[in-house]
Design a protein around this motif. Structure first.
Motif, PDB file in Angstrom:
ATOM      1  N   LEU A 162       0.819  -1.206   0.000  1.00  0.00           N
ATOM      2  CA  LEU A 162       0.000   0.000   0.000  1.00  0.00           C
ATOM      3  C   LEU A 162       0.857   1.261   0.000  1.00  0.00           C
ATOM      4  N   TYR A 163       1.977   1.226   0.721  1.00  0.00           N
ATOM      5  CA  TYR A 163       2.767   2.444   0.907  1.00  0.00           C
ATOM      6  C   TYR A 163       4.073   2.437   0.132  1.00  0.00           C
ATOM      7  N   LYS A 164       4.391   3.595  -0.410  1.00  0.00           N
ATOM      8  CA  LYS A 164       5.591   3.716  -1.209  1.00  0.00           C
ATOM      9  C   LYS A 164       6.728   4.295  -0.363  1.00  0.00           C
ATOM     10  N   ASN A 165       6.420   5.373   0.364  1.00  0.00           N
ATOM     11  CA  ASN A 165       7.465   6.090   1.091  1.00  0.00           C
ATOM     12  C   ASN A 165       7.295   6.089   2.603  1.00  0.00           C
ATOM     13  N   HIS A 166       6.075   6.021   3.052  1.00  0.00           N
ATOM     14  CA  HIS A 166       5.835   6.182   4.484  1.00  0.00           C
ATOM     15  C   HIS A 166       6.464   5.031   5.284  1.00  0.00           C
ATOM     16  N   PRO A 167       7.133   5.366   6.413  1.00  0.00           N
ATOM     17  CA  PRO A 167       7.826   4.317   7.193  1.00  0.00           C
ATOM     18  C   PRO A 167       6.901   3.291   7.848  1.00  0.00           C
ATOM     19  N   VAL A 168       5.585   3.440   7.714  1.00  0.00           N
ATOM     20  CA  VAL A 168       4.691   2.395   8.223  1.00  0.00           C
ATOM     21  C   VAL A 168       4.992   1.067   7.530  1.00  0.00           C
ATOM     22  N   LYS A 169       5.615   1.146   6.358  1.00  0.00           N
ATOM     23  CA  LYS A 169       5.899  -0.084   5.617  1.00  0.00           C
ATOM     24  C   LYS A 169       7.091  -0.864   6.194  1.00  0.00           C
ATOM     25  N   ILE A 170       7.792  -0.244   7.131  1.00  0.00           N
ATOM     26  CA  ILE A 170       8.946  -0.914   7.735  1.00  0.00           C
ATOM     27  C   ILE A 170       8.487  -1.784   8.905  1.00  0.00           C
ATOM     28  N   ASP A 171       8.959  -2.987   8.961  1.00  0.00           N
ATOM     29  CA  ASP A 171       8.597  -3.880  10.063  1.00  0.00           C
ATOM     30  C   ASP A 171       9.004  -3.245  11.400  1.00  0.00           C
ATOM     31  N   ILE A 172       8.100  -3.302  12.384  1.00  0.00           N
ATOM     32  CA  ILE A 172       8.331  -2.629  13.670  1.00  0.00           C
ATOM     33  C   ILE A 172       9.650  -3.054  14.324  1.00  0.00           C
ATOM     34  N   ALA A 173       9.980  -4.330  14.235  1.00  0.00           N
ATOM     35  CA  ALA A 173      11.208  -4.814  14.868  1.00  0.00           C
ATOM     36  C   ALA A 173      12.450  -4.595  14.012  1.00  0.00           C
ATOM     37  N   GLY A 174      12.265  -4.119  12.777  1.00  0.00           N
ATOM     38  CA  GLY A 174      13.401  -3.961  11.873  1.00  0.00           C
ATOM     39  C   GLY A 174      13.835  -5.297  11.309  1.00  0.00           C
ATOM     40  N   THR A 175      15.068  -5.345  10.825  1.00  0.00           N
ATOM     41  CA  THR A 175      15.602  -6.610  10.321  1.00  0.00           C
ATOM     42  C   THR A 175      16.876  -6.930  11.102  1.00  0.00           C
ATOM     43  N   VAL A 176      17.341  -8.179  10.973  1.00  0.00           N
ATOM     44  CA  VAL A 176      18.578  -8.566  11.648  1.00  0.00           C
ATOM     45  C   VAL A 176      19.705  -7.634  11.208  1.00  0.00           C
ATOM     46  N   GLU A 177      19.671  -7.255   9.936  1.00  0.00           N
ATOM     47  CA  GLU A 177      20.702  -6.364   9.413  1.00  0.00           C
ATOM     48  C   GLU A 177      20.561  -4.956  10.014  1.00  0.00           C
ATOM     49  N   SER A 178      19.345  -4.399   9.985  1.00  0.00           N
ATOM     50  CA  SER A 178      19.187  -3.002  10.430  1.00  0.00           C
ATOM     51  C   SER A 178      19.514  -2.832  11.911  1.00  0.00           C
ATOM     52  N   ILE A 179      19.126  -3.809  12.739  1.00  0.00           N
ATOM     53  CA  ILE A 179      19.400  -3.635  14.173  1.00  0.00           C
ATOM     54  C   ILE A 179      20.886  -3.829  14.489  1.00  0.00           C
ATOM     55  N   SER A 180      21.618  -4.438  13.553  1.00  0.00           N
ATOM     56  CA  SER A 180      23.050  -4.630  13.810  1.00  0.00           C
ATOM     57  C   SER A 180      23.772  -3.283  13.888  1.00  0.00           C
ATOM     58  N   HIS A 181      23.169  -2.206  13.332  1.00  0.00           N
ATOM     59  CA  HIS A 181      23.812  -0.885  13.356  1.00  0.00           C
ATOM     60  C   HIS A 181      23.497  -0.078  14.610  1.00  0.00           C
ATOM     61  N   ILE A 182      22.612  -0.584  15.438  1.00  0.00           N
ATOM     62  CA  ILE A 182      22.182   0.201  16.603  1.00  0.00           C
ATOM     63  C   ILE A 182      23.292   0.250  17.665  1.00  0.00           C
ATOM     64  N   THR A 183      23.527   1.457  18.186  1.00  0.00           N
ATOM     65  CA  THR A 183      24.535   1.632  19.238  1.00  0.00           C
ATOM     66  C   THR A 183      23.877   2.263  20.465  1.00  0.00           C
ATOM     67  N   LYS A 184      24.612   2.251  21.564  1.00  0.00           N
ATOM     68  CA  LYS A 184      24.038   2.834  22.778  1.00  0.00           C
ATOM     69  C   LYS A 184      23.812   4.336  22.620  1.00  0.00           C
ATOM     70  N   ASP A 185      24.691   5.010  21.864  1.00  0.00           N
ATOM     71  CA  ASP A 185      24.522   6.453  21.684  1.00  0.00           C
ATOM     72  C   ASP A 185      23.257   6.791  20.905  1.00  0.00           C
ATOM     73  N   MET A 186      22.961   5.968  19.903  1.00  0.00           N
ATOM     74  CA  MET A 186      21.713   6.187  19.157  1.00  0.00           C
ATOM     75  C   MET A 186      20.514   6.015  20.068  1.00  0.00           C
ATOM     76  N   LEU A 187      20.584   5.005  20.943  1.00  0.00           N
ATOM     77  CA  LEU A 187      19.459   4.775  21.854  1.00  0.00           C
ATOM     78  C   LEU A 187      19.251   5.995  22.758  1.00  0.00           C
ATOM     79  N   TYR A 188      20.355   6.549  23.258  1.00  0.00           N
ATOM     80  CA  TYR A 188      20.230   7.736  24.117  1.00  0.00           C
ATOM     81  C   TYR A 188      19.652   8.925  23.340  1.00  0.00           C
ATOM     82  N   GLU A 189      20.073   9.047  22.087  1.00  0.00           N
ATOM     83  CA  GLU A 189      19.578  10.162  21.287  1.00  0.00           C
ATOM     84  C   GLU A 189      18.055  10.057  21.086  1.00  0.00           C
ATOM     85  N   CYS A 190      17.587   8.862  20.763  1.00  0.00           N
ATOM     86  CA  CYS A 190      16.141   8.654  20.595  1.00  0.00           C
ATOM     87  C   CYS A 190      15.428   8.841  21.924  1.00  0.00           C
ATOM     88  N   TYR A 191      16.028   8.281  22.959  1.00  0.00           N
ATOM     89  CA  TYR A 191      15.407   8.383  24.277  1.00  0.00           C
ATOM     90  C   TYR A 191      15.228   9.852  24.667  1.00  0.00           C
TER      91      TYR A 191
END
Lengths: 432, 426
Positions: A162-191
């Motif tokens: 249904l969606y072309k650009n909107h991030p609703v099309k991204i799986d909520i948990a992400g992928t094994v690949e995408s979460i591999s880039h997550i760092t503690k600093d990013m978590l603090y920034e989002c938090y």
């Protein structure tokens, strides 16, 4: 503290906006054993493009980070918060949706203690590189579990269509690949960006003393030095009005085919009453077309195109929305054709005053059933509030909806270019 | 404190259980029918309630029946099947708005009763046969229901574990029956089973809500009368054969391996040491503070879920976890080690008290829903006991470390089932 009374329902709701911006709601429920509390931030999987607190530029964060953060908030320097809740006789949990992250507990004793734990663990993050790495294995298994789940794949497959650009099309948990880039600093920034009290809502429902609970919450919040924070700036790419792809077929290790027909929502800029009315009218329309008491349902069932997994639902949020209709089927192609035929036919005829009245009765009874559940009240109230709607307006709004409203929705909503289909079919045996 | 109390009345052929409470905005009616599990009847029992709920003499099509339910403020009506030990239980549940929360004061509860009795006692039958079309439709749906277990790998692997573990026992039968006998069912054969079930099953009728006992009793007496019967009580089959642990590897196209491990607890609901068993299961794998969660998930990072649960009437404990295929050996050895720890009494006072607190909390939460109340009370019917919830909680709270170790010693590892995407070396 403001008191709001719902006479017909015989419920009272108490509300206060604290000086740090936190919205607090308390709904006393006599006769219940359990108290259920949710602490929710208006931050979900779609909020992946924003200006971090204290910065000027938009950043994009890895897919799945809101959900990852939810997991990591449970871990503290001195151990796991689950442990603490169960020492206090409570059961705790959390979930991340497209637009919200909610932390919750339910308990039948030591409510004050558990409420204190809830507020403190959510407001005291503790992320380290080591614990972030460890979580990747656990969430990796969560993602793989969903990969094997045909209903989940079907659901997300349809949203992707249904969606072309909107991030609703991204799986909520992400992928094994995408979460591999997550760092503690990013978590603090989002938090730091999304977990300010002014972006959050606390809801307590149960057999509680309202004054005492409100005082406790205020005292707890007063101790924490929050600085005022501007509203978060989020960015979403321009989305096209029509469905991005008309069809997708997934082959999986299943014996029964599954099929969903989706319709992309129109008025996703709405909020408040307007949104409530549109959402309810659209759901009424679907009920009038496909409810178990309709001739359509009977026909689909008699022809063996559906079974008791058949369902339909419409939901909208700011920026996206969709209806989904379908379930397990012996003939996905024929099901799609039949459903489309029924939608176009319903657009032109058959939406009667009588069937509207019956559907409204059904919805009102359904709402009473739902408000037996403290979980429903807390979670749905929060969702409604984040969209400037009021859960307790549902029944009055249902009563106001006319056949003209439903016909209008049918006219604009049912339109081929916003349709999309996703199917899961049994994998073909490999030639040997 | 009496947390919930039921009034039980002996009626004509069934027991009426009334739970009076003001906490809900709806009233709930649950009709339960219980019979010993056996291969001959299970598929008939899996079909019967779906046929009954689809239409009746007064509502000869499902559209008419469902339209009537919509008129009753969308009363929810559904059927449900379960296995309780070696019994098969059919439930019909109807939940209807309490009119005191509506602007329209039609007496809905009375209408709900009439509706339910219509569906149960006045089916769409001519010449001792159900309506043929209805039967054909519902047979088709039943087949899809049986087949769909395969598609949900979590359910599938659990069902395969039970099948392997209880091979040759009645408990191995599937709650929805057997695919290959569905076709042979006829409108006549199902009707004769309908008569048999209503003549022989143990029948229980639960009403939960803000209701008047006298009114309920009198409506029930007017509407529902069946022949007196002596319900059939069976002893649960026990697998006393000491044998080696059974290991099953099944290969399918799956990304995540599903590990399901079955233990025999040799303890059932109502036994003196049943309460200690509940606490044991809680320390071992029932919750997110339990040993399995901590060791399989939090420490080893092998899984998203790792938990255990009890089947209280059959005496089974089942562990389930979703893991990467390559981690099979490590996961199995952690799960076994944690059971050894239980047998050695290797758990702290804190684990003991927190588990008790959480079990108590869980039980009290369960009875915050009408269906939860019914399910909790129904354990007594299945086990022919009369255990109040207060007593249950009190006994559970009293369980000592010694009692838990003692009950742990009774627990035997029986079967390790693994659904995997690739062959695992033994």
């Amino acid at each position: 503290m403001e008191k709001i009374t719902f006479e017909q329902l015989q419920e009272e709701l108490y509300y206060e906006k604290l000086s740090n911006g936190l919205d607090v709601y308390i709904l006393p429920k006599k006769g219940f054993n359990k108290t259920y509390a949710t602490f929710t931030t208006k931050y979900g999987s779609v909020d992946n493009h924003f200006v971090p607190l204290g910065k000027d530029e938009f950043v994009k964060v890895p897919d799945g980070i809101a959900h990852f953060l939810e997991h990591k908030l449970f871990e503290k320097e001195d151990g796991d918060v689950f442990q603490q809740f169960s020492r206090q006789g409570a059961s705790a949990n959390a979930f991340t949706s497209f637009t919200r992250t909610a932390y919750l507990f339910s308990s039948t004793s030591d409510v004050e203690l558990n409420l204190e734990t809830l507020m403190d663990f959510v407001q005291e993050p503790y992320f380290t590189e080591k614990t972030v790495e460890k979580e990747k294995g656990i969430i990796g298994q969560e993602i793989t579990m969903y990969d094997d789940n045909p209903d989940w794949r079907l659901y997300f497959g349809l949203i992707e269509n249904l969606y072309k650009n909107h991030p609703v099309k991204i799986d909520i948990a992400g992928t094994v690949e995408s979460i591999s880039h997550i760092t503690k600093d990013m978590l603090y920034e989002c938090y730091n960006t999304f977990y300010h009290p002014s972006n959050m809502l606390l809801f307590v429902v149960g057999p509680v003393d309202v004054e005492q609970i409100m005082k406790q919450i205020k005292d707890n919040q007063a101790k924490k030095p929050f600085k005022d924070q501007p509203e978060v700036q989020r960015q979403f790419e321009q989305e096209i009005p029509e469905a991005n792809e008309a069809k997708k077929v997934l082959q999986m290790n299943v014996q029964t085919s599954k099929c969903l027909l989706g319709i992309k929502a129109l008025h996703v800029e709405q909020s408040g009453e307007e949104m409530l009315k549109n959402e309810l009218s659209t759901n009424i329309l679907l009920d009038m077309l496909f409810g178990k008491s309709t001739a359509n349902y009977d026909k689909l069932y008699n022809e063996g195109l559906i079974d008791d997994t058949f369902s339909y639902d419409y939901t909208q949020e700011k920026g996206f929305g969709f209806a989904m209709i379908g379930g397990d089927t012996s003939d996905p192609e024929k099901l799609v054709e039949t459903l489309k035929g029924m939608l176009f036919e319903g657009k032109e005829q058959g939406l009667t005053e009588e069937s509207l009245e019956r559907t409204k009765k059904k919805k009102i009874g359904g709402f009473l059933r739902a408000v037996n559940s403290p979980e429903f009240i807390a979670n749905q109230f929060t969702r409604y509030a984040f969209n400037e709607m009021d859960l307790f307006d549902v029944v009055p709004m249902l009563e106001k909806i006319t056949i003209g409203d439903v016909k209008k929705v049918a006219q604009e909503f049912i339109s081929e270019e916003r349709f999309s289909v996703c199917q899961v079919i049994p994998k073909k045996k490999e030639a040997s | 404190m009496a947390v919930i109390s039921e009034t039980v009345k002996e009626m004509q052929g069934y027991k009426l259980h009334i739970v009076k409470t003001e906490k809900f905005k709806t009233n709930t009616l649950v009709w339960k029918m219980k019979a010993p599990l056996n291969k001959e009847d299970v598929t008939l029992r899996a079909l019967l309630p779906y046929v009954l709920q689809s239409n009746s003499k007064a509502y000869p099509t499902s559209t008419e029946l469902r339209t009537y339910l919509d008129e009753l403020y969308g009363a929810s009506f559904y059927v449900d099947l379960s296995k309780k030990g070696e019994y098969h239980v059919i439930s019909f549940a109807l939940e209807i708005a309490n009119e005191k929360f509506l602007s329209d004061h039609t007496p809905l509860l009375k209408k709900a009763f009439e509706f339910l009795s219509e569906v149960l006692t006045n089916p769409n039958v001519t010449n001792k046969a159900f309506d043929k079309e209805t039967i054909e439709k519902e047979k088709r749906t039943l087949k899809q229901r049986i087949q769909s277990v395969y598609d949900d790998k979590m359910k599938y692997s659990n069902s395969r574990l039970v099948e392997e573990m209880c091979k040759g026992e009645k408990y191995a039968l599937h709650v929805h029956g057997e695919m290959d006998v569905v076709d042979a069912i006829t409108p006549e054969s199902l009707f004769s089973y309908y008569e048999k079930a209503f003549a022989e099953d143990e029948l229980d009728f639960y009403i939960v809500g803000d209701v008047s006992e006298d009114e309920i009793t009198s409506i029930a007496n007017d509407r529902l009368q069946f022949a007196h019967r002596q319900p059939i009580a069976i002893d649960m089959e026990k697998d006393t054969n000491q044998r080696e642990v059974k290991k099953i590897n099944e290969v399918q196209d799956v990304k995540q391996g599903k590990l399901n491990i079955g233990f025999r607890t040799n303890v059932v609901y109502g036994d003196e040491d049943y309460y200690a068993l509940q606490v044991l299961n809680g320390i071992y794998g029932g919750f997110s503070h339990s040993k399995l969660f901590i060791n399989v998930r939090e420490k080893a990072s092998l899984a998203y879920y790792a938990a255990s649960r009890l089947e209280s009437h059959k005496g089974l404990m089942m562990v389930m976890s979703g893991i990467d295929h390559k981690n099979y050996d490590q996961a199995v050895s952690i799960i076994e080690e944690q059971m050894t720890a239980m047998k050695n009494g290797d758990f702290t006072e804190q684990e003991l008290t927190q588990t008790k607190a959480v079990i108590k909390n869980q039980l009290l939460e369960t009875i915050d829903t009408a269906r939860g109340i019914v399910e909790v009370l129904y354990h007594n019917v299945v086990s022919h006991q009369d255990i109040t919830l207060d007593y249950w909680i009190e006994q559970m709270d009293k369980a000592t470390k010694e009692e838990i170790v003692k009950v742990a010693e009774k627990i035997q590892l029986d079967t390790i089932y693994f659904l995997t995407g690739q062959e695992v070396a033994e």
